[in-house]
Motif scaffolding. Sequence first.
Motif, PDB file in Angstrom:
ATOM      1  N   SER A   1       0.833  -1.209   0.000  1.00 47.00           N
ATOM      2  CA  SER A   1       0.000   0.000   0.000  1.00 47.00           C
ATOM      3  C   SER A   1       0.866   1.257   0.000  1.00 47.00           C
ATOM      4  N   LEU A   2       1.920   1.258   0.800  1.00 47.86           N
ATOM      5  CA  LEU A   2       2.827   2.407   0.836  1.00 47.86           C
ATOM      6  C   LEU A   2       3.525   2.570  -0.513  1.00 47.86           C
ATOM      7  N   ASN A   3       3.919   1.464  -1.111  1.00 41.96           N
ATOM      8  CA  ASN A   3       4.586   1.515  -2.405  1.00 41.96           C
ATOM      9  C   ASN A   3       3.663   2.115  -3.471  1.00 41.96           C
ATOM     10  N   ARG A   4       2.390   1.740  -3.455  1.00 40.42           N
ATOM     11  CA  ARG A   4       1.434   2.304  -4.415  1.00 40.42           C
ATOM     12  C   ARG A   4       1.225   3.797  -4.162  1.00 40.42           C
ATOM     13  N   PHE A   5       1.165   4.163  -2.906  1.00 41.33           N
ATOM     14  CA  PHE A   5       1.009   5.580  -2.556  1.00 41.33           C
ATOM     15  C   PHE A   5       2.174   6.400  -3.091  1.00 41.33           C
ATOM     16  N   ARG A   6       3.377   5.871  -3.038  1.00 39.84           N
ATOM     17  CA  ARG A   6       4.565   6.597  -3.458  1.00 39.84           C
ATOM     18  C   ARG A   6       4.572   6.878  -4.964  1.00 39.84           C
ATOM     19  N   ALA A   7       4.132   5.944  -5.771  1.00 43.46           N
ATOM     20  CA  ALA A   7       4.142   6.115  -7.228  1.00 43.46           C
ATOM     21  C   ALA A   7       5.519   6.607  -7.682  1.00 43.46           C
ATOM     22  N   ASN A   8       5.623   7.826  -8.258  1.00 52.38           N
ATOM     23  CA  ASN A   8       6.900   8.360  -8.736  1.00 52.38           C
ATOM     24  C   ASN A   8       7.456   9.440  -7.815  1.00 52.38           C
ATOM     25  N   ASP A   9       7.074   9.403  -6.537  1.00 56.35           N
ATOM     26  CA  ASP A   9       7.473  10.465  -5.605  1.00 56.35           C
ATOM     27  C   ASP A   9       8.984  10.655  -5.522  1.00 56.35           C
ATOM     28  N   TYR A  10       9.733   9.570  -5.489  1.00 57.75           N
ATOM     29  CA  TYR A  10      11.176   9.686  -5.287  1.00 57.75           C
ATOM     30  C   TYR A  10      11.822  10.472  -6.431  1.00 57.75           C
ATOM     31  N   THR A  11      11.501  10.078  -7.657  1.00 57.31           N
ATOM     32  CA  THR A  11      12.072  10.762  -8.819  1.00 57.31           C
ATOM     33  C   THR A  11      11.602  12.211  -8.889  1.00 57.31           C
ATOM     34  N   GLU A  12      10.311  12.439  -8.648  1.00 55.13           N
ATOM     35  CA  GLU A  12       9.776  13.792  -8.749  1.00 55.13           C
ATOM     36  C   GLU A  12      10.400  14.725  -7.712  1.00 55.13           C
ATOM     37  N   HIS A  13      10.615  14.226  -6.508  1.00 59.41           N
ATOM     38  CA  HIS A  13      11.232  15.056  -5.478  1.00 59.41           C
ATOM     39  C   HIS A  13      12.710  15.318  -5.777  1.00 59.41           C
ATOM     40  N   GLN A  14      13.374  14.342  -6.356  1.00 56.68           N
ATOM     41  CA  GLN A  14      14.768  14.563  -6.748  1.00 56.68           C
ATOM     42  C   GLN A  14      14.866  15.630  -7.836  1.00 56.68           C
ATOM     43  N   VAL A  15      14.013  15.539  -8.839  1.00 56.67           N
ATOM     44  CA  VAL A  15      14.031  16.509  -9.933  1.00 56.67           C
ATOM     45  C   VAL A  15      13.726  17.911  -9.420  1.00 56.67           C
ATOM     46  N   ALA A  16      12.764  17.991  -8.485  1.00 53.97           N
ATOM     47  CA  ALA A  16      12.369  19.294  -7.942  1.00 53.97           C
ATOM     48  C   ALA A  16      13.329  19.800  -6.864  1.00 53.97           C
ATOM     49  N   GLY A  17      14.236  18.933  -6.407  1.00 51.56           N
ATOM     50  CA  GLY A  17      15.149  19.325  -5.340  1.00 51.56           C
ATOM     51  C   GLY A  17      14.446  19.530  -4.011  1.00 51.56           C
ATOM     52  N   LYS A  18      13.376  18.778  -3.782  1.00 52.90           N
ATOM     53  CA  LYS A  18      12.576  18.927  -2.566  1.00 52.90           C
ATOM     54  C   LYS A  18      12.785  17.730  -1.643  1.00 52.90           C
ATOM     55  N   PRO A  19      12.852  17.968  -0.335  1.00 46.77           N
ATOM     56  CA  PRO A  19      12.914  16.826   0.596  1.00 46.77           C
ATOM     57  C   PRO A  19      11.599  16.049   0.583  1.00 46.77           C
ATOM     58  N   LEU A  20      11.690  14.779   0.903  1.00 49.30           N
ATOM     59  CA  LEU A  20      10.531  13.893   0.907  1.00 49.30           C
ATOM     60  C   LEU A  20      10.062  13.674   2.334  1.00 49.30           C
TER      61      LEU A  20
END
Length: 299
Positions: free
Chosen positions: A183-202
């Motif tokens: 469930s957590l994995n589905r919630f994350r979707a592409n969060d890791y990549t998107e936050h890296q590109v945006a330079g934002k902490p997760l």
Amino acid sequence: MAKSIPSIDLSRPPRVLFLGNGILRLNGGGNWSQLLQQIRGTDASQPLNLSDIPFSMQPEAMLGADYEAVTDRALSVLSDVKPHDILERLLSLPFDAILTTNYTYEVEQVLTGKDWTDALRRKSFVPLDGSSYARYNTCICSLVTTKDGRKVPVFHIHGEYFRRQSLVLSYYTYANSVSTLISLNRFRANDYTEHQVAGKPLECRGWLDYFLMGEVYAVGFGFDLSEFDVWWAIERKARENARHGQLHAFMIEPDTKHLPQAVLFDAMHVDMQRLTPEKGYAAAYEDIYQAISECVQGS
């Protein structure tokens, strides 16, 4: 007042310690077989041959499908172990998070320099998904204030003593735990990549975030093949497309022992460091500490 939720700086892999029970045995901590014998107790009418039964199903083999009975027996025999000097030095390293499969609180005792009580646990308790009644510890951590003033999230990924409903002891509870990971994995979707590109902490939502993205150092954990929640996370880490750290698995075994995990580690891009106990386990753990110290303090 709302409790602060740890945020993960994805500009570099977070430094993560993944701690198993092995290092506790340096100061008299028991192994899984000893715990099972204590859980079974002296009322056993005859010995059981559990050698062919996966570790995670052995409690049920002894006590049946009554999860509450298994949990009560386990809690009745668990106790903290005085931490060894090597563990204290290991935990003094600047890790961003601690993940442990242990049910007891040696990590918190070392980090704080205090006996860890239920009152302290409640004070540091952080439900990362907002659900303070979650059964399992997938999305729950203790945000521990260390002796030097840092705040370090500690995850008991298989449950903890003061939250009896959180203990993961059998395939039944392992499967329920994995379902929360999915469930957590589905919630994350592409969060890791998107936050890296945006330079934002997760904003952290569970131990899986640190495991997937981190430079993870596994110490005192045997990676038994029945620990299928951890193996699910290992495969998920191998599939991650965002920039992330590697899993380093420190295994203490005789050179002559066949390790089926080695084949899987190779397939999942895990860095396995194999050490032998020929000079004793304390010497092997000292070597592990030195290797991790050089990596963590140099990063």
